[in-house]
Design a protein around this motif. Structure first.
Motif, PDB file in Angstrom:
ATOM      1  N   ILE A 153       0.819  -1.212   0.000  1.00  0.00           N
ATOM      2  CA  ILE A 153       0.000   0.000   0.000  1.00  0.00           C
ATOM      3  C   ILE A 153       0.852   1.261   0.000  1.00  0.00           C
ATOM      4  O   ILE A 153       0.434   2.299  -0.523  1.00  0.00           O
ATOM      5  CB  ILE A 153      -0.988  -0.004   1.191  1.00  0.00           C
ATOM      6  CG1 ILE A 153      -2.091   1.038   0.966  1.00  0.00           C
ATOM      7  CG2 ILE A 153      -0.264   0.195   2.523  1.00  0.00           C
ATOM      8  CD1 ILE A 153      -3.244   0.936   1.952  1.00  0.00           C
ATOM      9  N   GLN A 154       2.071   1.188   0.541  1.00  0.00           N
ATOM     10  CA  GLN A 154       2.936   2.366   0.556  1.00  0.00           C
ATOM     11  C   GLN A 154       3.313   2.841  -0.845  1.00  0.00           C
ATOM     12  O   GLN A 154       3.700   3.990  -1.034  1.00  0.00           O
ATOM     13  CB  GLN A 154       4.219   2.066   1.359  1.00  0.00           C
ATOM     14  CG  GLN A 154       4.005   1.901   2.844  1.00  0.00           C
ATOM     15  CD  GLN A 154       3.514   0.512   3.230  1.00  0.00           C
ATOM     16  OE1 GLN A 154       3.382  -0.373   2.365  1.00  0.00           O
ATOM     17  NE2 GLN A 154       3.240   0.310   4.510  1.00  0.00           N
ATOM     18  N   LEU A 155       3.182   1.947  -1.835  1.00  0.00           N
ATOM     19  CA  LEU A 155       3.472   2.308  -3.226  1.00  0.00           C
ATOM     20  C   LEU A 155       2.217   2.756  -3.979  1.00  0.00           C
ATOM     21  O   LEU A 155       2.288   3.028  -5.180  1.00  0.00           O
ATOM     22  CB  LEU A 155       4.108   1.120  -3.956  1.00  0.00           C
ATOM     23  CG  LEU A 155       5.462   0.652  -3.417  1.00  0.00           C
ATOM     24  CD1 LEU A 155       5.972  -0.536  -4.234  1.00  0.00           C
ATOM     25  CD2 LEU A 155       6.478   1.784  -3.437  1.00  0.00           C
ATOM     26  N   GLN A 156       1.092   2.842  -3.277  1.00  0.00           N
ATOM     27  CA  GLN A 156      -0.177   3.273  -3.877  1.00  0.00           C
ATOM     28  C   GLN A 156      -0.597   4.562  -3.150  1.00  0.00           C
ATOM     29  O   GLN A 156      -1.373   4.509  -2.192  1.00  0.00           O
ATOM     30  CB  GLN A 156      -1.245   2.194  -3.717  1.00  0.00           C
ATOM     31  CG  GLN A 156      -0.752   0.754  -3.690  1.00  0.00           C
ATOM     32  CD  GLN A 156      -0.233   0.247  -5.021  1.00  0.00           C
ATOM     33  OE1 GLN A 156      -0.459   0.839  -6.062  1.00  0.00           O
ATOM     34  NE2 GLN A 156       0.488  -0.870  -5.010  1.00  0.00           N
ATOM     35  N   PRO A 157      -0.097   5.743  -3.552  1.00  0.00           N
ATOM     36  CA  PRO A 157      -0.249   6.961  -2.740  1.00  0.00           C
ATOM     37  C   PRO A 157      -1.681   7.314  -2.358  1.00  0.00           C
ATOM     38  O   PRO A 157      -1.930   7.739  -1.216  1.00  0.00           O
ATOM     39  CB  PRO A 157       0.373   8.053  -3.626  1.00  0.00           C
ATOM     40  CG  PRO A 157       1.357   7.319  -4.468  1.00  0.00           C
ATOM     41  CD  PRO A 157       0.734   5.981  -4.749  1.00  0.00           C
ATOM     42  N   TRP A 184       0.070  -9.057  -0.375  1.00  0.00           N
ATOM     43  CA  TRP A 184       0.920 -10.108  -0.949  1.00  0.00           C
ATOM     44  C   TRP A 184       1.822  -9.463  -1.996  1.00  0.00           C
ATOM     45  O   TRP A 184       1.758  -9.768  -3.179  1.00  0.00           O
ATOM     46  CB  TRP A 184       0.064 -11.218  -1.557  1.00  0.00           C
ATOM     47  CG  TRP A 184       0.781 -12.535  -1.624  1.00  0.00           C
ATOM     48  CD1 TRP A 184       1.765 -12.975  -0.798  1.00  0.00           C
ATOM     49  CD2 TRP A 184       0.565 -13.577  -2.578  1.00  0.00           C
ATOM     50  NE1 TRP A 184       2.173 -14.230  -1.170  1.00  0.00           N
ATOM     51  CE2 TRP A 184       1.459 -14.633  -2.250  1.00  0.00           C
ATOM     52  CE3 TRP A 184      -0.292 -13.736  -3.654  1.00  0.00           C
ATOM     53  CZ2 TRP A 184       1.509 -15.814  -2.980  1.00  0.00           C
ATOM     54  CZ3 TRP A 184      -0.251 -14.909  -4.380  1.00  0.00           C
ATOM     55  CH2 TRP A 184       0.639 -15.940  -4.052  1.00  0.00           C
ATOM     56  N   PRO A 185       2.698  -8.536  -1.555  1.00  0.00           N
ATOM     57  CA  PRO A 185       3.365  -7.653  -2.501  1.00  0.00           C
ATOM     58  C   PRO A 185       4.658  -8.166  -3.108  1.00  0.00           C
ATOM     59  O   PRO A 185       5.160  -7.584  -4.067  1.00  0.00           O
ATOM     60  CB  PRO A 185       3.658  -6.413  -1.645  1.00  0.00           C
ATOM     61  CG  PRO A 185       3.910  -6.958  -0.288  1.00  0.00           C
ATOM     62  CD  PRO A 185       2.979  -8.146  -0.162  1.00  0.00           C
ATOM     63  N   LYS A 186       5.232  -9.248  -2.578  1.00  0.00           N
ATOM     64  CA  LYS A 186       6.572  -9.641  -2.991  1.00  0.00           C
ATOM     65  C   LYS A 186       6.550 -10.521  -4.229  1.00  0.00           C
ATOM     66  O   LYS A 186       5.876 -11.554  -4.278  1.00  0.00           O
ATOM     67  CB  LYS A 186       7.284 -10.361  -1.843  1.00  0.00           C
ATOM     68  CG  LYS A 186       7.547  -9.460  -0.648  1.00  0.00           C
ATOM     69  CD  LYS A 186       8.315 -10.194   0.427  1.00  0.00           C
ATOM     70  CE  LYS A 186       8.607  -9.268   1.610  1.00  0.00           C
ATOM     71  NZ  LYS A 186       9.337  -9.983   2.699  1.00  0.00           N
ATOM     72  N   ALA A 187       7.336 -10.115  -5.231  1.00  0.00           N
ATOM     73  CA  ALA A 187       7.390 -10.842  -6.500  1.00  0.00           C
ATOM     74  C   ALA A 187       7.896 -12.263  -6.305  1.00  0.00           C
ATOM     75  O   ALA A 187       7.386 -13.201  -6.936  1.00  0.00           O
ATOM     76  CB  ALA A 187       8.283 -10.093  -7.490  1.00  0.00           C
ATOM     77  N   ALA A 264      -0.434   7.175  -8.756  1.00  0.00           N
ATOM     78  CA  ALA A 264      -0.179   6.001  -9.596  1.00  0.00           C
ATOM     79  C   ALA A 264      -0.435   4.757  -8.765  1.00  0.00           C
ATOM     80  O   ALA A 264      -0.600   4.821  -7.542  1.00  0.00           O
ATOM     81  CB  ALA A 264       1.258   6.020 -10.115  1.00  0.00           C
ATOM     82  N   MET A 265      -0.486   3.620  -9.450  1.00  0.00           N
ATOM     83  CA  MET A 265      -0.579   2.326  -8.767  1.00  0.00           C
ATOM     84  C   MET A 265       0.487   1.393  -9.327  1.00  0.00           C
ATOM     85  O   MET A 265       0.884   1.513 -10.501  1.00  0.00           O
ATOM     86  CB  MET A 265      -1.967   1.707  -8.926  1.00  0.00           C
ATOM     87  CG  MET A 265      -3.067   2.498  -8.243  1.00  0.00           C
ATOM     88  SD  MET A 265      -4.597   1.545  -8.021  1.00  0.00           S
ATOM     89  CE  MET A 265      -4.144   0.484  -6.638  1.00  0.00           C
TER      90      MET A 265
END
Length: 275
Positions: A153-157, A184-187, A264-265
């Motif tokens: 979520i920190q990358l979704q302002p 579940w953010p990790k590639a 951005a997302m």
């Protein structure tokens, strides 16, 4: 600003409609276009879309597959499927068959599809391994899987700003539901999960797309009516809901440009093939 038009989005039965009106055109259609492009669809193929929601990916895929193709679109929500079924059909697109089904067990035949897609659904499934295993089962040998899962979520302002506002008003345990789509953010974890269920040629890439709420702060906060915290916000006393709106305006202020909320997302896009 009058609160009444915004608060109406929390009326009973409007969650799916608010999702369709606000999230779909600004988030899910642009990302669905990217997902369909990543799939490299060919006319006449058979495609299964898991967690189809209001059918966004399914409809775009049907256009690519043409009249000789076939799409099965599955979702657990009858409200979302009802919205999908009401949308007009193109005479040049593949027929779409909507199916009410969980991700596991999945109501779909085995070894029947050339492509399986899942846009922003995998992170919600209670048993991700079982869901991936079902997608594998549904694919023909050599068939392709394409999935999208949000980064943190920190990358979704915009979502991070709303999350911060919610934390000023709601108990922490209730706010946690809002960040569920981004958990579940990790590639490497996504890639490992796909390989663990038998997929090969696994690739995960990070993609970024702009996000614009042309209706500004009120439009962003209205979208809470389609979020996992909709019921909690609806239950707030009037004074607390007004407090939430003021907090939202404050946290979103840095994203305002000429009355629009612009950010951005970021999402991981995973592709893989069945052995």
């Amino acid at each position: 600003m009058s609160d009444e038009p915004v608060y109406n989005c929390f009326a009973a039965g409007t969650i799916a409609a608010t999702y369709e009106d606000i999230y779909v055109p600004r988030i899910f259609i642009p990302w669905a276009k990217l997902l369909v492009e990543e799939a490299g669809l060919r006319p006449g193929q058979q495609l299964l879309d898991v967690a189809t929601g209001p059918g966004t990916v399914a409809r775009l895929a049907a256009e690519k597959l043409g009249r000789n193709g076939r799409v099965v679109a599955a979702d657990f929500s009858t409200a979302m499927l009802e919205i999908a079924r009401r949308k007009p059909k193109s005479s040049e697109a593949a027929e779409i068959h909507y199916v009410q089904s969980p991700a596991a067990p999945l109501t779909a035949p085995g070894s029947a599809f050339d492509v399986v897609t899942c846009q922003q659904g995998l992170q919600f499934f209670p048993d991700r391994g079982a869901a991936i295993r079902e997608m594998y089962r549904a694919l023909r040998p050599g068939g392709q899987l394409v999935v999208a899962v949000w980064r943190e979520i920190q990358l979704q302002p915009t979502f991070a700003a709303v999350d911060a506002a919610l934390r000023e008003v709601l108990p922490p345990d209730q706010v946690e539901a809002f960040s569920a789509p981004f958990r579940w953010p990790k590639a490497d974890e996504l890639a490992s999960a796909l390989r663990g269920q038998g997929f090969q040629d696994v690739r995960v890439v990070e993609r970024t797309l702009p996000l614009v709420y042309e209706g500004g702060v009120q439009q962003v906060l209205s979208a809470l009516g389609a979020s996992p915290v909709a019921a909690a916000v609806a239950a707030l006393p009037e004074v607390k809901r007004a407090e939430l709106w003021r907090a939202g305006e404050r946290h979103l202020a840095r994203l305002l440009r000429e009355g629009q909320v612009r950010s951005a997302m970021v999402s991981n896009i995973g592709t893989a093939r069945k052995r």
